[in-house]
Design a protein around this motif. Structure first.
Motif, PDB file in Angstrom:
ATOM      1  N   UNK A 122       0.819  -1.216   0.000  1.00  0.00           N
ATOM      2  CA  UNK A 122       0.000   0.000   0.000  1.00  0.00           C
ATOM      3  C   UNK A 122       0.857   1.274   0.000  1.00  0.00           C
ATOM      4  N   UNK A 123       0.583   2.156  -0.954  1.00  0.00           N
ATOM      5  CA  UNK A 123       1.353   3.404  -1.116  1.00  0.00           C
ATOM      6  C   UNK A 123       1.428   4.219   0.175  1.00  0.00           C
ATOM      7  N   UNK A 124       0.263   4.358   0.836  1.00  0.00           N
ATOM      8  CA  UNK A 124       0.199   5.224   2.014  1.00  0.00           C
ATOM      9  C   UNK A 124       0.970   4.659   3.200  1.00  0.00           C
ATOM     10  N   UNK A 125       1.216   3.352   3.165  1.00  0.00           N
ATOM     11  CA  UNK A 125       1.936   2.737   4.283  1.00  0.00           C
ATOM     12  C   UNK A 125       3.410   2.539   3.961  1.00  0.00           C
ATOM     13  N   UNK A 126       3.818   2.911   2.754  1.00  0.00           N
ATOM     14  CA  UNK A 126       5.158   2.566   2.298  1.00  0.00           C
ATOM     15  C   UNK A 126       6.241   3.118   3.215  1.00  0.00           C
ATOM     16  N   UNK A 127       6.094   4.398   3.552  1.00  0.00           N
ATOM     17  CA  UNK A 127       7.128   5.056   4.361  1.00  0.00           C
ATOM     18  C   UNK A 127       7.244   4.393   5.744  1.00  0.00           C
ATOM     19  N   UNK A 128       6.070   4.132   6.336  1.00  0.00           N
ATOM     20  CA  UNK A 128       6.055   3.477   7.650  1.00  0.00           C
ATOM     21  C   UNK A 128       6.637   2.079   7.561  1.00  0.00           C
ATOM     22  N   UNK A 129       6.263   1.366   6.493  1.00  0.00           N
ATOM     23  CA  UNK A 129       6.748  -0.001   6.316  1.00  0.00           C
ATOM     24  C   UNK A 129       8.269  -0.007   6.162  1.00  0.00           C
ATOM     25  N   UNK A 130       8.791   0.969   5.425  1.00  0.00           N
ATOM     26  CA  UNK A 130      10.242   1.078   5.267  1.00  0.00           C
ATOM     27  C   UNK A 130      10.910   1.329   6.614  1.00  0.00           C
ATOM     28  N   UNK A 131      10.265   2.150   7.438  1.00  0.00           N
ATOM     29  CA  UNK A 131      10.790   2.418   8.778  1.00  0.00           C
ATOM     30  C   UNK A 131      10.850   1.144   9.610  1.00  0.00           C
ATOM     31  N   UNK A 132       9.817   0.320   9.515  1.00  0.00           N
ATOM     32  CA  UNK A 132       9.781  -0.948  10.254  1.00  0.00           C
ATOM     33  C   UNK A 132      10.872  -1.890   9.758  1.00  0.00           C
ATOM     34  N   UNK A 133      11.037  -1.948   8.440  1.00  0.00           N
ATOM     35  CA  UNK A 133      12.083  -2.805   7.870  1.00  0.00           C
ATOM     36  C   UNK A 133      13.452  -2.359   8.393  1.00  0.00           C
ATOM     37  N   UNK A 134      13.649  -1.043   8.504  1.00  0.00           N
ATOM     38  CA  UNK A 134      14.916  -0.529   9.028  1.00  0.00           C
ATOM     39  C   UNK A 134      15.120  -0.971  10.475  1.00  0.00           C
ATOM     40  N   UNK A 138      14.036  -3.668  11.774  1.00  0.00           N
ATOM     41  CA  UNK A 138      14.314  -5.106  11.782  1.00  0.00           C
ATOM     42  C   UNK A 138      15.803  -5.407  11.659  1.00  0.00           C
ATOM     43  N   UNK A 139      16.546  -4.488  11.040  1.00  0.00           N
ATOM     44  CA  UNK A 139      17.986  -4.703  10.875  1.00  0.00           C
ATOM     45  C   UNK A 139      18.669  -4.884  12.228  1.00  0.00           C
ATOM     46  N   UNK A 140      18.068  -4.350  13.286  1.00  0.00           N
ATOM     47  CA  UNK A 140      18.666  -4.479  14.622  1.00  0.00           C
ATOM     48  C   UNK A 140      18.199  -5.714  15.375  1.00  0.00           C
ATOM     49  N   UNK A 141      17.356  -6.547  14.740  1.00  0.00           N
ATOM     50  CA  UNK A 141      16.820  -7.717  15.433  1.00  0.00           C
ATOM     51  C   UNK A 141      17.898  -8.760  15.690  1.00  0.00           C
ATOM     52  N   UNK A 142      17.802  -9.432  16.847  1.00  0.00           N
ATOM     53  CA  UNK A 142      18.761 -10.502  17.157  1.00  0.00           C
ATOM     54  C   UNK A 142      18.254 -11.857  16.653  1.00  0.00           C
ATOM     55  N   UNK A 143      17.001 -11.913  16.178  1.00  0.00           N
ATOM     56  CA  UNK A 143      16.424 -13.186  15.729  1.00  0.00           C
ATOM     57  C   UNK A 143      17.120 -13.689  14.458  1.00  0.00           C
TER      58      UNK A 143
END
Lengths: 260, 115
Positions: A136-148, A150-155
């Protein structure tokens, strides 16, 4: 029984009740979501006279389902109910069947993601979200933030999922448009390196990432456009053996199908 | 997909063309009457009890159903689709390859005649 009642309310057009029973679950919410889509789709068939697809769920119907998830979460239902409730909010809020997307559902996505990507950042279950962020276009920016985040996840599952995503896109692209020899060698080397690092991790469905690499490398080498089709030998639906190469000399449309 | 496949098989019955299925239904006995209802007359391999996880879909790296491969008369993979392609696209690709197969067949006959 409860989902039957819920569906019945929709059929007669009453506003759906917010169910707050203590035994409500994210799975029940998902079930009612699917029922709602099905009922609304039966009322207004896709296409129709105008060919325009009407929203298959109304803003109110969607909000009632999202509210149920928050109730489950707020009841301190414990694990896995709380994770599943938050995850269900994301599924509902980013669903493609309400167009245009309501501001309320965007806010719900934001709130649930906020909690999930802080409280559960090291949880293996969040790997599924690393693989499937909303388009979804409107969620793209937020989704990108979440993906960023995730880079810090220890899983280890999350690390595997993050490394998998760009590789699977490259493999899909190569499947449609064959690479030159150097490009193919490079992609295979990257796939093998990924397998060495993450091969033991399970994929969302079925096998391990190691299996995925094995099958993908096989496809790159043996199933490319312009290459010779591999032989198939086996029984037909009546148990009589035959071979794909029996049809050499003819154009063959090979259809992987099932009736299910 | 089935209605269009039926019409393809019908339209091309005298041409160098074959529709070959790879069926991944697990309970074949239960499904067979339905295939008959749908007039699925073309030949299919059966994936066995493992269904979509069987040996053939695994060897062919099938990740979604339907998946289609279009193979020319020499056995070369020419197209593949995950999900049903548009009927017009599919028809055009098949027609092109069938024409190639016929002209190749014609040449072979000419050669045989000259010998």
């Amino acid at each position: 029984m409860r989902s039957w009642l819920f569906a019945a309310c929709l059929v007669v057009g009453a506003s759906p009740p917010v169910l707050a029973q203590e035994d409500d679950t994210a799975a029940a919410v998902q079930n009612d979501f699917v029922t709602t889509l099905r009922n609304n789709s039966a009322k207004a068939p896709v296409g129709g006279a105008t060919g325009v697809r009407p929203p298959l769920i109304s803003e109110d119907e969607l909000q009632a389902l999202i509210d149920r998830c928050w109730k489950i979460y707020d009841q301190n239902a414990g694990e896995p109910a709380e994770f599943e409730a938050l995850n269900q909010v994301l599924v509902l809020a980013a669903n493609p069947y309400l167009t245009p997307v309501s501001e309320k559902s965007l806010r719900a996505w934001h709130d649930a993601a906020d909690k999930l990507f802080s409280d559960f950042i090291d949880d293996d279950r969040i790997a599924a979200l690393a693989l499937g962020m909303p388009s979804n276009e409107k969620l793209k920016k937020e989704a990108d933030g979440c993906t960023a985040k995730l880079a810090g996840s220890k899983s280890l599952a999350v690390k595997a999922a993050l490394a998998f995503r760009p590789l699977s896109q490259r493999a899909d692209a190569a499947s449609n448009t064959p690479l030159d020899a150097a490009g193919e060698t490079r992609l295979i080397a990257d796939l093998e390196a990924f397998s060495a690092a993450h091969g033991a991790q399970k994929q969302m469905r079925g096998g391990s990432y190691g299996d995925w690499v094995k099958n993908t490398v096989n496809a790159l080498k043996n199933l490319k456009i312009g290459g010779t089709a591999p032989e198939i030998e086996g029984p037909d639906l009546d148990g009589v053996n035959f071979k794909l190469s029996d049809y050499r000399g003819k154009v063959v449309l090979l259809d992987f199908w099932g009736y299910w | 997909m089935f209605p269009h496949e039926r019409s393809l098989v019908n339209k091309l019955k005298d041409e160098p063309f074959a529709l070959i299925g790879v069926n991944s239904d697990v309970d074949l006995a239960a499904m067979k009457p339905k295939f008959k209802d749908e007039q699925i007359t073309w030949r299919s391999f059966w994936c066995g009890k493992d269904g979509t996880a069987g040996a053939i879909p695994t060897a062919w790296n099938v990740r979604g159903w339907p998946t289609l491969y279009l193979i020319d008369h020499n056995g070369t993979i020419r197209q593949k689709w995950l999900g049903s392609p548009a009927e017009a696209v599919l028809d055009a690709e098949i027609d092109k390859l069938v024409a190639d197969a016929k002209s190749a067949g014609g040449k072979k006959k000419e050669k045989a005649g000259a010998e």
